[in-house]
Design a protein around this motif. Structure first.
Motif, PDB file in Angstrom:
ATOM      1  N   ILE A 107       0.838  -1.215   0.000  1.00  0.00           N
ATOM      2  CA  ILE A 107       0.000   0.000   0.000  1.00  0.00           C
ATOM      3  C   ILE A 107       0.866   1.256   0.000  1.00  0.00           C
ATOM      4  O   ILE A 107       0.611   2.214  -0.734  1.00  0.00           O
ATOM      5  N   LYS A 108       1.918   1.268   0.813  1.00  0.00           N
ATOM      6  CA  LYS A 108       2.714   2.485   0.999  1.00  0.00           C
ATOM      7  C   LYS A 108       3.690   2.744  -0.142  1.00  0.00           C
ATOM      8  O   LYS A 108       3.938   3.895  -0.497  1.00  0.00           O
ATOM      9  N   HIS A 109       4.271   1.675  -0.706  1.00  0.00           N
ATOM     10  CA  HIS A 109       5.404   1.880  -1.606  1.00  0.00           C
ATOM     11  C   HIS A 109       5.202   1.331  -3.019  1.00  0.00           C
ATOM     12  O   HIS A 109       5.780   1.868  -3.969  1.00  0.00           O
ATOM     13  N   ALA A 110       4.429   0.235  -3.168  1.00  0.00           N
ATOM     14  CA  ALA A 110       4.457  -0.492  -4.442  1.00  0.00           C
ATOM     15  C   ALA A 110       3.573   0.131  -5.512  1.00  0.00           C
ATOM     16  O   ALA A 110       3.874   0.045  -6.700  1.00  0.00           O
ATOM     17  N   ASP A 111       2.456   0.748  -5.115  1.00  0.00           N
ATOM     18  CA  ASP A 111       1.497   1.277  -6.088  1.00  0.00           C
ATOM     19  C   ASP A 111       1.058   0.162  -7.047  1.00  0.00           C
ATOM     20  O   ASP A 111       1.045   0.320  -8.269  1.00  0.00           O
ATOM     21  N   ALA A 112       0.699  -0.993  -6.463  1.00  0.00           N
ATOM     22  CA  ALA A 112       0.383  -2.175  -7.272  1.00  0.00           C
ATOM     23  C   ALA A 112      -1.110  -2.231  -7.573  1.00  0.00           C
ATOM     24  O   ALA A 112      -1.940  -1.757  -6.807  1.00  0.00           O
ATOM     25  N   ALA A 113      -1.443  -2.862  -8.728  1.00  0.00           N
ATOM     26  CA  ALA A 113      -2.843  -3.065  -9.097  1.00  0.00           C
ATOM     27  C   ALA A 113      -3.301  -4.481  -8.746  1.00  0.00           C
ATOM     28  O   ALA A 113      -4.498  -4.706  -8.544  1.00  0.00           O
ATOM     29  N   ASN A 114      -2.357  -5.452  -8.702  1.00  0.00           N
ATOM     30  CA  ASN A 114      -2.711  -6.838  -8.420  1.00  0.00           C
ATOM     31  C   ASN A 114      -1.743  -7.412  -7.395  1.00  0.00           C
ATOM     32  O   ASN A 114      -0.520  -7.171  -7.464  1.00  0.00           O
ATOM     33  N   VAL A 115      -2.290  -8.212  -6.469  1.00  0.00           N
ATOM     34  CA  VAL A 115      -1.489  -8.880  -5.444  1.00  0.00           C
ATOM     35  C   VAL A 115      -1.936 -10.334  -5.378  1.00  0.00           C
ATOM     36  O   VAL A 115      -3.139 -10.629  -5.418  1.00  0.00           O
ATOM     37  N   GLU A 116      -0.956 -11.243  -5.294  1.00  0.00           N
ATOM     38  CA  GLU A 116      -1.259 -12.660  -5.171  1.00  0.00           C
ATOM     39  C   GLU A 116      -0.633 -13.209  -3.893  1.00  0.00           C
ATOM     40  O   GLU A 116       0.532 -12.901  -3.584  1.00  0.00           O
ATOM     41  N   VAL A 117      -1.414 -14.036  -3.167  1.00  0.00           N
ATOM     42  CA  VAL A 117      -0.933 -14.672  -1.941  1.00  0.00           C
ATOM     43  C   VAL A 117      -1.192 -16.174  -2.076  1.00  0.00           C
ATOM     44  O   VAL A 117      -2.326 -16.593  -2.347  1.00  0.00           O
ATOM     45  N   HIS A 118      -0.138 -16.994  -1.897  1.00  0.00           N
ATOM     46  CA  HIS A 118      -0.243 -18.442  -2.035  1.00  0.00           C
ATOM     47  C   HIS A 118       0.321 -19.117  -0.790  1.00  0.00           C
ATOM     48  O   HIS A 118       1.389 -18.730  -0.292  1.00  0.00           O
ATOM     49  N   PHE A 119      -0.395 -20.130  -0.286  1.00  0.00           N
ATOM     50  CA  PHE A 119       0.084 -20.979   0.796  1.00  0.00           C
ATOM     51  C   PHE A 119       0.234 -22.397   0.252  1.00  0.00           C
ATOM     52  O   PHE A 119      -0.699 -22.954  -0.340  1.00  0.00           O
ATOM     53  N   LYS A 120       1.435 -22.999   0.482  1.00  0.00           N
ATOM     54  CA  LYS A 120       1.701 -24.354   0.006  1.00  0.00           C
ATOM     55  C   LYS A 120       2.348 -25.173   1.112  1.00  0.00           C
ATOM     56  O   LYS A 120       2.988 -24.631   2.009  1.00  0.00           O
ATOM     57  N   MET A 121       2.210 -26.488   1.001  1.00  0.00           N
ATOM     58  CA  MET A 121       2.834 -27.420   1.931  1.00  0.00           C
ATOM     59  C   MET A 121       3.740 -28.342   1.144  1.00  0.00           C
ATOM     60  O   MET A 121       3.280 -29.043   0.226  1.00  0.00           O
ATOM     61  N   MET A 122       5.061 -28.321   1.433  1.00  0.00           N
ATOM     62  CA  MET A 122       6.018 -29.137   0.687  1.00  0.00           C
ATOM     63  C   MET A 122       7.020 -29.738   1.663  1.00  0.00           C
ATOM     64  O   MET A 122       7.812 -29.001   2.280  1.00  0.00           O
ATOM     65  N   ASN A 123       6.979 -31.070   1.818  1.00  0.00           N
ATOM     66  CA  ASN A 123       7.960 -31.783   2.636  1.00  0.00           C
ATOM     67  C   ASN A 123       8.093 -31.192   4.046  1.00  0.00           C
ATOM     68  O   ASN A 123       9.181 -30.819   4.495  1.00  0.00           O
ATOM     69  N   LYS A 124       6.966 -31.098   4.699  1.00  0.00           N
ATOM     70  CA  LYS A 124       6.920 -30.560   6.062  1.00  0.00           C
ATOM     71  C   LYS A 124       7.434 -29.118   6.135  1.00  0.00           C
ATOM     72  O   LYS A 124       7.904 -28.665   7.179  1.00  0.00           O
ATOM     73  N   MET A 125       7.367 -28.410   5.027  1.00  0.00           N
ATOM     74  CA  MET A 125       7.720 -26.985   4.977  1.00  0.00           C
ATOM     75  C   MET A 125       6.475 -26.217   4.545  1.00  0.00           C
ATOM     76  O   MET A 125       5.881 -26.527   3.495  1.00  0.00           O
ATOM     77  N   LEU A 126       6.098 -25.243   5.331  1.00  0.00           N
ATOM     78  CA  LEU A 126       4.961 -24.395   5.003  1.00  0.00           C
ATOM     79  C   LEU A 126       5.482 -23.154   4.285  1.00  0.00           C
ATOM     80  O   LEU A 126       6.349 -22.441   4.799  1.00  0.00           O
ATOM     81  N   GLU A 127       4.970 -22.930   3.073  1.00  0.00           N
ATOM     82  CA  GLU A 127       5.460 -21.808   2.257  1.00  0.00           C
ATOM     83  C   GLU A 127       4.347 -20.783   2.070  1.00  0.00           C
ATOM     84  O   GLU A 127       3.214 -21.125   1.756  1.00  0.00           O
ATOM     85  N   MET A 128       4.707 -19.497   2.289  1.00  0.00           N
ATOM     86  CA  MET A 128       3.800 -18.387   2.000  1.00  0.00           C
ATOM     87  C   MET A 128       4.490 -17.483   0.976  1.00  0.00           C
ATOM     88  O   MET A 128       5.598 -17.002   1.207  1.00  0.00           O
ATOM     89  N   LYS A 129       3.817 -17.276  -0.155  1.00  0.00           N
ATOM     90  CA  LYS A 129       4.384 -16.483  -1.244  1.00  0.00           C
ATOM     91  C   LYS A 129       3.481 -15.278  -1.490  1.00  0.00           C
ATOM     92  O   LYS A 129       2.277 -15.423  -1.684  1.00  0.00           O
ATOM     93  N   ILE A 130       4.081 -14.080  -1.468  1.00  0.00           N
ATOM     94  CA  ILE A 130       3.344 -12.828  -1.685  1.00  0.00           C
ATOM     95  C   ILE A 130       4.002 -12.099  -2.844  1.00  0.00           C
ATOM     96  O   ILE A 130       5.207 -11.811  -2.798  1.00  0.00           O
ATOM     97  N   SER A 131       3.228 -11.802  -3.889  1.00  0.00           N
ATOM     98  CA  SER A 131       3.802 -11.115  -5.051  1.00  0.00           C
ATOM     99  C   SER A 131       2.862 -10.007  -5.505  1.00  0.00           C
ATOM    100  O   SER A 131       1.649 -10.079  -5.301  1.00  0.00           O
ATOM    101  N   ASP A 132       3.468  -8.973  -6.106  1.00  0.00           N
ATOM    102  CA  ASP A 132       2.672  -7.858  -6.632  1.00  0.00           C
ATOM    103  C   ASP A 132       3.274  -7.395  -7.955  1.00  0.00           C
ATOM    104  O   ASP A 132       4.402  -7.766  -8.301  1.00  0.00           O
ATOM    105  N   ASN A 133       2.514  -6.580  -8.705  1.00  0.00           N
ATOM    106  CA  ASN A 133       3.000  -6.046  -9.986  1.00  0.00           C
ATOM    107  C   ASN A 133       3.298  -4.561  -9.872  1.00  0.00           C
ATOM    108  O   ASN A 133       3.085  -3.801 -10.810  1.00  0.00           O
TER     109      ASN A 133
END
Length: 703
Positions: A615-641
């Motif tokens: 909100i403060k710096h990116a001036d993005a129009a789209n944001v994606e948030v993904h949660f995945k489970m891989m080999n007992k590792m919890l992954e959170m991925k946040i990306s914007d344009n």
């Protein structure tokens, strides 16, 4: 001494006998040059020393006007500037500074005191340097710049203490006490005065003892410890009566004791002392301001013990004198006392007029205490503007308390900085006497202490980290319990509303419709048709209310909420603020009962911080948030344009907080960004390193 040094250096560095003649020629040239310089300096000294001393002495003659005094002092200063730094220049620049201060030549004062301080510092003349600070303190005290005055008095006090000049040290203590008493820091002022008294008593300085005891009397009067105040004023009086004769000090002493009795309400005794002061050799008439003050004080006491009104003549006379000499604080006090006189005579209108004049004048010259006195009087007796003056009284009182607190903090900081300066100098002087052996021992000890301290620090950090995690867990549990209770309360309220709508409102509507249907209605067919339509509409309303009641009963929010719902709510709220579209994908294989509450809490905070940065710096129009489970590792991925950023500029506190949270969870953080190509943040948290709690996850409050 210079000749001997040069000779020694030349002979010690002489390579061989061949160069002997060459070095002897150089030596002879230097010696002759030194002799010539010494001769020139002696000639200048003989011609100028006496002239400078004479000019400074002549500037003290009362027969000279102020301009002539300034001219003589400036000429002396001009001659002194031609001197190299030595004891004569240092001493007489300080004397010249003091005389410039007495003659109110502020420009020359600043030039001379700067030269005196610089010269004294160069030649290590501590006494002159201390006196320069003393002069600075007096100069700023006259300007009512109390913090600067206190700073220089304390500097002077420190130097006098270091060179063991007890008398001047005690004088600086008294000067600092004056400033502290004016800033209402009475306790520290009292401590300084007792230290000064102890020194003055050993040196039999009667006049200085009078000043100290007199100031103690004034301080205790302000503290309303009247008996102590009277005792100290009596002590001061003894020094005047027995040790030395000073009529003006007697007048001040009698006036102070009179004011003390006046504050006690003992106006008979107050009147006695004011009369004593007015009868002291008639010298008070030479000091018009003091004479007017005594007349006004005596009249004020007479006003409280007499109804004859004879005192009024003294009040008017005091006001006339004060107006003639433009004594503005005195005029304010006279007008306030006249207001009280007219109030006593039941002439409230005139009393209010004088009080208003006093209030206006006090505001014009910013005399806060007098403003308060006038405002208090007007708030009580000016019926038309009572509220205005009362508000002014309250606001000014609050401001003065804040100023007093700030000033005390400032003086405390000055004391701290001065003490630190003393301590640093002391440590530096001790360091000069160390030997190689003792230094080695100290280094070994310091090394051992450092290792011990480092180990203790590590243990302390680990303990703090453990405490912090426990505190986070407790806060989290309390937060989730609160959220659950809130949701329960909402559901209960929905149920209650549903019951009220179904059992009360719906029943009443049904009874109303039933009775309405049985009414024997006569009229036209059109009216009868309208009547039936209303009955049908009423029945429809009943059905709507019944359906709404059922909805409220059955469509209640389940609790506790799942983690994915909380995440979605957070993203939705942030997207509304940041005006961006979002995509949320959560791997269905993730069992949210597996990660413990601490992991979920930190993931929630990290996501919130990342979205805030979008909100403060990116001036993005789209944001994606993904949660995945891989080999007992919890992954959170946040990306914007959004705009992205340079990887060299990642210094923000938000990103630092994210890194700290990931580190505490023993996870991994990847940041990928490029200017104008958006940003991607990938956090992976291992789940196998944690012992998971058995309690189910509950709601996290979005803050």
């Amino acid at each position: 001494m210079l000749k001997a040094f040069i000779t020694l250096v030349l002979y010690r560095n002489m390579p061989n006998s061949v160069c002997h003649s060459y070095y002897l020629i150089i030596l002879l040239f230097i010696i002759v040059s030194c002799d010539n310089n010494n001769f020139t300096e002696k000639f200048i000294s003989k011609n100028h020393h006496a002239k400078i001393i004479q000019l400074i002495s002549d500037s003290k003659y009362d027969s000279l006007n102020l301009l002539e005094k300034h001219q003589k002092l400036f000429l002396a200063y001009t001659l002194l500037t031609k001197y190299p730094p030595d004891s004569f220049k240092s001493k007489y620049l300080e004397i010249l500074t003091y005389n410039a201060y007495l003659t109110k030549d502020s420009l020359l004062f600043k030039q001379a005191i700067k030269g005196a301080s610089t010269t004294a510092t160069k030649i290590y003349d501590s006494l002159t340097l201390a006196k320069s600070h003393w002069n600075y303190g007096a100069y700023y005290l006259d300007l009512n710049i109390y913090d600067s005055s206190y700073y220089h008095y304390r500097k002077a006090h420190t130097i006098f203490k270091n060179i063991n000049h007890k008398y001047y040290e005690a004088k600086m203590s008294y000067n600092m006490a004056i400033i502290l008493s004016r800033q209402f820091d009475y306790m520290k002022a009292e401590i300084l005065l007792f230290k000064a008294i102890k020194i003055f008593e050993t040196k039999s300085k009667e006049q200085q003892l009078y000043y100290c005891y007199n100031l103690l009397g004034v301080i205790y009067l302000e503290l309303e410890e009247f008996q102590k105040s009277l005792n100290y004023h009596k002590k001061a009086q003894k020094y005047i009566d027995n040790k030395f004769n000073n009529s003006k000090l007697k007048i001040y002493n009698y006036n102070n004791i009179g004011l003390l009795y006046q504050k006690l309400g003992d106006h008979e005794n107050a009147l006695t002392y004011f009369n004593h002061a007015l009868n002291v050799d008639n010298q008070q008439r030479a000091d018009s301001a003091l004479y007017a003050r005594l007349l006004d004080n005596r009249a004020y006491s007479r006003m409280h013990i007499s109804n004859s009104g004879l005192y009024h003549e003294d009040q008017l006379k005091a006001l006339e004198i004060r107006k003639r000499i433009a004594n503005l604080p005195g005029i304010i006090m006279s007008q306030l006392h006249l207001a009280e006189h007219y109030l006593k005579c039941k002439d409230t209108g005139t009393a209010v007029q004088y009080a208003r004049k006093s209030y206006a004048l006090a505001n014009s010259i910013s005399l806060n205490r007098e403003i308060l006195d006038a405002a208090a009087f007007l708030a009580k007796h000016d019926s038309r503007n009572r509220q205005q003056y009362l508000e002014r009284f309250i606001s000014l009182t609050t401001e003065l308390k804040a100023q007093e607190r700030n000033t005390r903090n400032k003086f405390t900081r000055i004391r701290f900085e001065t003490d630190r300066y003393i301590e640093e100098n002391r440590m530096l002087s001790y360091g000069m006497f160390g030997t190689v052996a003792s230094s080695a021992i100290i280094l070994i000890v310091l090394g051992l202490l450092y290792l011990l301290f480092r180990q203790r620090s590590r243990n302390r950090v680990l303990a703090l980290e453990s405490d912090r995690q426990q505190a986070n867990e407790q806060i989290y549990r309390m937060t989730t319990e609160l959220q659950e209770r809130l949701q329960q309360g909402r559901n209960q309220e929905r149920k209650r509303i549903s019951e009220v709508m179904h059992d009360s409102i719906l029943g009443d509507l049904f009874a109303l419709r039933l009775h309405w249907g049985f009414l024997n209605f006569t009229g036209s067919e059109e009216d009868a048709s309208t009547h039936n339509l209303y009955l049908i509409e009423l029945q429809r309303i009943e059905n709507d209310i019944r359906e709404l009641s059922h909805d409220l009963e059955h469509l209640q929010t389940e609790y506790p909420l799942e983690f994915e719902h909380i995440v979605e709510r957070l993203i939705k709220k942030r997207s509304a603020v940041g005006l961006f579209n979002y995509i949320l994908e959560i791997d269905e294989r993730i069992d949210w009962n597996l990660p413990d509450n601490l992991i979920k809490l930190n993931l929630y905070r990290i996501l919130g911080e990342a979205l805030q940065n979008v909100i403060k710096h990116a001036d993005a129009a789209n944001v994606e948030v993904h949660f995945k489970m891989m080999n007992k590792m919890l992954e959170m991925k946040i990306s914007d344009n959004g705009k992205g950023m340079s990887m060299k500029s990642e210094k923000g506190i938000g990103l630092k907080n994210i890194r700290n949270r990931v580190r505490r969870l023993k996870g991994n953080l990847q940041l990928k960004s490029k200017e104008n190509f958006g940003t991607t943040l990938i956090i992976t948290i291992p789940l196998k390193n944690y012992q998971y709690e058995k309690v189910p996850f509950q709601n996290i409050v979005d803050r």
